[in-house]
Enzyme design. Structure first.
Site, mmCIF file in Angstrom:
data_model
loop_
_atom_site.group_PDB
_atom_site.id
_atom_site.type_symbol
_atom_site.label_atom_id
_atom_site.label_comp_id
_atom_site.label_asym_id
_atom_site.label_seq_id
_atom_site.Cartn_x
_atom_site.Cartn_y
_atom_site.Cartn_z
ATOM 1 N N LYS A 150 0.725 -1.106 -0.072
ATOM 2 C CA LYS A 150 -0.096 -0.034 -0.013
ATOM 3 C C LYS A 150 1.003 1.297 0.206
ATOM 4 O O LYS A 150 1.833 1.234 0.511
ATOM 5 C CB LYS A 150 -1.003 0.102 1.318
ATOM 6 C CG LYS A 150 -1.994 1.361 1.336
ATOM 7 C CD LYS A 150 -2.737 0.973 2.673
ATOM 8 C CE LYS A 150 -3.795 1.964 2.537
ATOM 9 N NZ LYS A 150 -4.968 1.767 3.699
ATOM 10 N N SER A 225 -9.475 2.170 2.526
ATOM 11 C CA SER A 225 -8.580 2.990 1.737
ATOM 12 C C SER A 225 -7.288 1.962 1.248
ATOM 13 O O SER A 225 -6.578 2.884 0.428
ATOM 14 C CB SER A 225 -7.926 4.021 2.446
ATOM 15 O OG SER A 225 -7.253 3.279 3.651
ATOM 16 N N SER A 249 -10.317 -0.417 6.613
ATOM 17 C CA SER A 249 -9.558 -0.091 5.169
ATOM 18 C C SER A 249 -8.805 -1.520 4.630
ATOM 19 O O SER A 249 -8.387 -1.135 3.549
ATOM 20 C CB SER A 249 -8.710 1.051 5.472
ATOM 21 O OG SER A 249 -9.160 2.213 5.606
#
Length: 588
Positions: A150, A225, A249
């Site tokens: 990420k 996210s 997320s």
């Protein structure tokens, strides 16, 4: 005459109104020029970041071609079809080379990125790492496994943008602890993936790198996210990804993209070496964790991470290795369950997923016990919202200084930046009409003082004790509960942040929680959705119905929860649910 004298008294040079007018006009022009220059500077930074990404992806294409030429005859489609456990075994025994596996996934990641825009950077050090792997005497648990990372997790020689201009140009000098441990275990981080601006949103869009699409349906969001991770893994361009979770997320993109994801406890895995908009916030626990296509992959990743290397690099992580005995157990479980939390009415497919899983577990010999989370409204408003925005969202709003606001975040941003007094006035006005929205506005004002922050932390601890007491009274091993879904239509996540009540409960409690896909949206679900009214009949309920419309065939998941420090039991429960759900799909 009086007016002229007044101007002369104030300042003789202002005696001429025309001079004052000219001064005001020139001041306005100067302010306008400064704003234009600021916007231009922001645009230049974003353009530079995009150029850097373009060059990185070009380099990735060249590297993939070179590796392909050096490894002729490799069956990429066969490599991509293997589960992570199968892939790890073949790499360890030597029937597959790390080079052939890496270029297969690099090639596929480039293809997926062209379709859904999920990759933000190529971790070019992976080429050097291939050479280092050959020198290692012992093959780690993740030997030769390509891993996506990420965006906000630091990788040496790369930026961690957080989807924000303020972090552009800040090249990291060392890997985060989690990346160091992955490399120690033979894993090969090879790309970084897209996120929403500030990461306080569960869509996946920012002004720098744009919107990421859901590979299962481009009209849908991949979630966030960790949305770039969800899109890349679901599209087949990665077999294992590292995400983060402060309100759902990891779990939300796993749900939206049909993946398995685990949110561990906050202190089970090191968080050293990440950037974010909420650094310093302690009321709600953020974590790092894995995302993959199946539960065994998550378990292998956790086993690899929970090693001596992590405990040495970050002494704040308790040295508790992975408990294989718990994970491999087949003892019947006492499973608490609920079909709704009372704050947001679940969509028809969410309810059906829990009911289906409950029946499968009962038929498999497990004991199912009804459970109701205590004081859910209080938890959402006073513990989560007032906690995560305990500063009245001041830190978050500051992140937008010198930046552009992504369209998907404007609804949230415009609410967060309202003065506290105005939020309170609006809350009073809205209370008789829309009480849930009014409570949310009041909570967004934050705690107001250090004393109140201490009280808030004490309230979280008291709620955790109450929740555990209820759990213990029912002698539960785990809990089965709904997972928000199916995937939202674009643009709705920023208008429905409070709908994360199903996930952020377990961030407040700091319990391990995982997501497993068990079904898909049916036409009957879609038809039933037309009758959806919600618990409050307010604009949020109407938006939720609109957000999940048009999702026939999209995956639907459930959430599996265990008590603190019991990630292995959580994964064991997830594996049981996965096996039962897959058996149902095969028999249909």
């Amino acid at each position: 005459m009086t007016q002229e004298r007044l101007w002369q008294v104030l300042d003789p040079s202002w005696g001429d109104l025309r001079a004052l007018s000219a001064l005001l006009c020139s001041s306005a022009a100067a302010v306008g020029l400064l704003r234009w220059l600021g916007r231009r500077q922001v645009q230049q930074k974003m353009d530079e970041a995009r150029r850097s990404r373009h060059l990185a992806l070009e380099r990735m294409e060249k590297a993939a071609r070179r590796l392909k030429q050096e490894n002729p005859g490799t069956q990429s489609s066969q490599i991509l079809s293997l589960t992570m456990v199968e892939l790890a075994e073949k790499l360890k025994e030597g029937s597959l080379s790390p080079e052939s596996v890496l270029y297969s996934y690099m090639d596929k990641a480039l293809e997926v990125n062209r379709e859904v825009n999920c990759v933000t950077d190529f971790i070019h050090g992976c080429e050097d790492q291939l050479q280092e792997l050959k020198k290692q005497k012992e093959k780690g648990l993740l030997y030769g496994i390509p891993i996506s990372i990420k965006d906000h997790i630091n990788c040496k020689g790369h930026i961690s943008s957080g989807g924000m201009v303020k972090f552009l140009g800040q090249v990291k000098e060392e890997d985060s602890v989690i990346v160091q441990v992955l490399k120690h275990q033979g894993g090969i981080p090879f790309v970084k993936t897209n996120i929403p601006q500030t990461m306080i949103n569960y869509d996946c869009s920012n002004p720098i790198f744009g919107q990421t699409l859901n590979p299962l349906n481009p009209q849908k969001s991949p979630g966030g996210s960790s949305g770039g991770e969800g899109a890349l893994i679901a599209g087949g361009g990665s077999i294992l990804g590292m995400g983060s979770d402060v309100a759902g997320s990891i779990r939300l993109p796993s749900s939206f993209c049909g993946l398995c994801g685990l949110k561990p406890m906050g202190n089970r895995i090191s968080k050293q070496g990440v950037v974010g908009a909420l650094m310093g916030m302690q009321s709600v626990t953020g974590v790092l964790g894995p995302m993959a296509r199946d539960v065994d992959s998550l378990a292998l990743c956790m086993k690899a991470l929970l090693c001596q290397e992590m405990f040495q690099l970050d002494p704040t992580v308790p040295p508790i290795p992975f408990n294989d005995q718990v994970y491999s157990s087949s003892e019947p479980l006492r499973v608490g369950f609920y079909e709704g939390d009372g704050y947001f009415q679940p969509s028809p497919s969410m309810i059906r997923a829990v009911q289906l899983t409950r029946r499968l577990l009962q038929d498999a010999g497990h004991m199912l016990i009804p459970f109701a989370p205590p004081k859910i409204d209080y938890m959402v408003d006073e513990l989560f919202t007032r906690g995560i925005f305990s500063d009245g969202a001041a830190h978050l709003v500051d992140c937008f200084k010198g930046d552009m606001v992504d369209p998907n975040l404007k609804s949230q941003y415009n609410t967060y930046r309202l003065p506290a007094l105005l939020k309170r006035i609006l809350a009073i006005i809205l209370k008789p009409i829309y009480p849930r929205i009014a409570r949310d506005l009041g909570a967004l004002c934050g705690v107001g003082s250090a004393k109140n922050l201490w009280d808030q932390h004490r309230a979280v601890a008291a709620y955790r004790r109450e929740f555990i007491t209820k759990w213990r009274q029912l002698r539960l091993d785990v809990i089965l509960c709904p997972m928000l879904g199916p995937a939202f239509n674009h643009g709705y996540a920023g208008k429905l942040f409070a709908a994360t009540s199903y996930t952020h409960l377990y961030n407040v409690l700091d319990f391990p929680a995982g997501v497993v896909p068990v079904s898909a949206v049916t036409r009957a679900d879609e038809e039933e959705l037309k009758q959806y009214r919600g618990h409050y009949g307010d604009p949020w309920d109407r938006r939720l119905r609109e957000a999940v419309e048009g999702a026939v065939g999209m995956p639907v998941a459930v959430q599996c929860v265990a008590l603190p420090w019991q990630e292995e039991l959580c994964l064991r429960f997830m594996r049981e649910v996965e096996a039962l759900a897959r058996g149902t799909k095969r028999s249909v």
